[in-house]
Design an enzyme around this catalytic site. Sequence first.
Site, PDB file in Angstrom:
ATOM      1  N   HIS A 134      -4.163  -7.385  11.469  1.00 42.68           N
ATOM      2  CA  HIS A 134      -4.925  -6.017  10.343  1.00 42.68           C
ATOM      3  C   HIS A 134      -5.871  -7.039   9.839  1.00 42.68           C
ATOM      4  O   HIS A 134      -6.458  -6.730   9.474  1.00 42.68           O
ATOM      5  CB  HIS A 134      -4.273  -4.848   9.227  1.00 42.68           C
TER       6      HIS A 134
ATOM      7  N   PHE B 138       0.985  -1.524   0.462  1.00 47.30           N
ATOM      8  CA  PHE B 138       0.479   0.204  -0.252  1.00 47.30           C
ATOM      9  C   PHE B 138       0.667   1.674   0.610  1.00 47.30           C
ATOM     10  O   PHE B 138       0.327   2.468  -0.541  1.00 47.30           O
ATOM     11  CB  PHE B 138      -0.830  -0.075   1.150  1.00 47.30           C
TER      12      PHE B 138
END
Length: 247
Positions: free
Chosen positions: A130, A44
């Site tokens: 996560h 990301f």
Amino acid sequence: MSGAKVVSDAPEAARELAERVGCAKSVVFFGGAGVSTASGIPDFRSEDGLYHQKFKYPPEEMLSHEFYLTHAEEFFDFYRTRMIALGAKPNQAHHKLAELEREGKLAAVVTQNIDGLHQAAGSKRVFELHGSVHRNICQRCGHVYPAEWIMGTTGIPHCEKCGGRIKPDVVLYGESLDEKTLAGAAEAIQSCDMLIIGGTSLVVYPAAGLVRYFQGDDLVIVNRLPTPQDSAADLVCACDIAKAFAF
Ligand SMILES: [Zn+2]
């Protein structure tokens, strides 16, 4: 104070890592996006990662709980096309870590990745800070759907059993981390005598905070680029993570 030995040659890093793992009683691996990019999953935050591509909305916004609630169709479109990567395969780092767990050498993997590649390689004790794209939970009845099921739907997916809303078990911006997972990760890090941190710059919460639980005597960082913790490490392997685990 900097006591770290820095190795940038991958075969040398692998030899060094093998020797240190051989001497350790209990190893924990803490991994970030770099572990997955070695399997072709975009980071990301990297240069060519999602944050630098052009979208109608910024990725941070699309990965927020607010966006999931207010733009569900666009959220799931993004989720299907950019976050679920069913074709990705575990790399040598995943495989070696699974092997070390089978040998009783590795106590746990703590990961910031949501792709399930550690489990695909055979790891059992994995703390997914996560969450995971492989669990998609009905908010009404609790039924859990795999990523493959999500990929077979279009628009906003609804529970086949009760029609309820599906929420990926992935920590979105604006959501807090699962406390049990966080506590388990902290406990694992606190209990090991060797901590290997791989593929993370250690600047993103909660990575930096969790590392502080480590009380052992061998801290190894495997990351191509320098991290803020390098000076606290005993060994820094500044090379490709998959190659560093080729032992
Ligand atoms: Zn349901």
